[in-house]
Scaffold this motif. Sequence first.
Motif, PDB file in Angstrom:
ATOM      1  N   TYR A  27       0.833  -1.201   0.000  1.00  0.00           N
ATOM      2  CA  TYR A  27       0.000   0.000   0.000  1.00  0.00           C
ATOM      3  C   TYR A  27       0.868   1.252   0.000  1.00  0.00           C
ATOM      4  N   TYR A  28       1.927   1.233   0.785  1.00  0.00           N
ATOM      5  CA  TYR A  28       2.805   2.401   0.869  1.00  0.00           C
ATOM      6  C   TYR A  28       3.531   2.633  -0.457  1.00  0.00           C
ATOM      7  N   ASN A  29       4.062   1.570  -1.057  1.00  0.00           N
ATOM      8  CA  ASN A  29       4.796   1.700  -2.320  1.00  0.00           C
ATOM      9  C   ASN A  29       3.895   2.056  -3.493  1.00  0.00           C
ATOM     10  N   SER A  30       2.625   1.685  -3.418  1.00  0.00           N
ATOM     11  CA  SER A  30       1.703   2.004  -4.513  1.00  0.00           C
ATOM     12  C   SER A  30       1.246   3.455  -4.478  1.00  0.00           C
ATOM     13  N   GLY A  31       1.526   4.129  -3.390  1.00  0.00           N
ATOM     14  CA  GLY A  31       1.144   5.536  -3.285  1.00  0.00           C
ATOM     15  C   GLY A  31      -0.136   5.774  -2.526  1.00  0.00           C
ATOM     16  N   LEU A  32      -0.784   4.716  -2.104  1.00  0.00           N
ATOM     17  CA  LEU A  32      -2.051   4.884  -1.389  1.00  0.00           C
ATOM     18  C   LEU A  32      -1.839   5.437   0.022  1.00  0.00           C
ATOM     19  N   TRP A  33      -0.722   5.102   0.634  1.00  0.00           N
ATOM     20  CA  TRP A  33      -0.452   5.556   2.001  1.00  0.00           C
ATOM     21  C   TRP A  33       0.778   6.454   2.073  1.00  0.00           C
ATOM     22  N   GLN A  34       1.139   7.128   0.994  1.00  0.00           N
ATOM     23  CA  GLN A  34       2.357   7.933   0.985  1.00  0.00           C
ATOM     24  C   GLN A  34       2.336   9.027   2.050  1.00  0.00           C
ATOM     25  N   GLU A  35       1.195   9.586   2.294  1.00  0.00           N
ATOM     26  CA  GLU A  35       1.079  10.689   3.245  1.00  0.00           C
ATOM     27  C   GLU A  35       0.806  10.222   4.666  1.00  0.00           C
ATOM     28  N   ASP A  36       0.542   8.940   4.847  1.00  0.00           N
ATOM     29  CA  ASP A  36       0.113   8.423   6.149  1.00  0.00           C
ATOM     30  C   ASP A  36       1.321   7.980   6.979  1.00  0.00           C
ATOM     31  N   LEU A  37       1.646   8.744   7.998  1.00  0.00           N
ATOM     32  CA  LEU A  37       2.780   8.434   8.860  1.00  0.00           C
ATOM     33  C   LEU A  37       2.519   7.189   9.701  1.00  0.00           C
ATOM     34  N   THR A  38       1.273   6.968  10.103  1.00  0.00           N
ATOM     35  CA  THR A  38       0.923   5.792  10.911  1.00  0.00           C
ATOM     36  C   THR A  38       1.207   4.509  10.143  1.00  0.00           C
ATOM     37  N   ALA A  39       0.859   4.485   8.876  1.00  0.00           N
ATOM     38  CA  ALA A  39       1.108   3.295   8.054  1.00  0.00           C
ATOM     39  C   ALA A  39       2.603   3.051   7.910  1.00  0.00           C
ATOM     40  N   LYS A  40       3.378   4.102   7.722  1.00  0.00           N
ATOM     41  CA  LYS A  40       4.831   3.956   7.592  1.00  0.00           C
ATOM     42  C   LYS A  40       5.424   3.434   8.896  1.00  0.00           C
ATOM     43  N   LEU A  41       4.955   3.943  10.021  1.00  0.00           N
ATOM     44  CA  LEU A  41       5.440   3.465  11.318  1.00  0.00           C
ATOM     45  C   LEU A  41       5.060   2.002  11.550  1.00  0.00           C
ATOM     46  N   LEU A  42       3.859   1.615  11.117  1.00  0.00           N
ATOM     47  CA  LEU A  42       3.432   0.223  11.248  1.00  0.00           C
ATOM     48  C   LEU A  42       4.335  -0.692  10.419  1.00  0.00           C
ATOM     49  N   CYS A  43       4.625  -0.283   9.192  1.00  0.00           N
ATOM     50  CA  CYS A  43       5.523  -1.081   8.341  1.00  0.00           C
ATOM     51  C   CYS A  43       6.897  -1.208   8.988  1.00  0.00           C
ATOM     52  N   ASP A  44       7.427  -0.106   9.458  1.00  0.00           N
ATOM     53  CA  ASP A  44       8.755  -0.132  10.081  1.00  0.00           C
ATOM     54  C   ASP A  44       8.766  -1.005  11.330  1.00  0.00           C
TER      55      ASP A  44
END
Length: 78
Positions: A27-44
């Motif tokens: 989702y993050y790489n497809s651009g759907l969650w590019q602006e969502d910091l929570t999603a990036k933190l969850l992935c990390d």
Amino acid sequence: MERDLSIDAVKGVAIIAVVVGHVCTSYYNSGLWQEDLTAKLLCDFVYSFHMPLFFIVSGYLSSIKKITHNNIKKIILN
């Protein structure tokens, strides 16, 4: 030797973490969650422990087996 259900639970958590990590990354790489910091933190967060968890469980399981020269081939084939 009886099966340890807590190990199965840990493996289940690790499998779910892998799935969540791959979905979040997709989702993050497809651009759907590019602006969502929570999603990036969850992935990390998920990527910080899911593969090491598999290595820890594998090491634990291999340490409780008695490994001899005769059964190394059998262990590798399994």
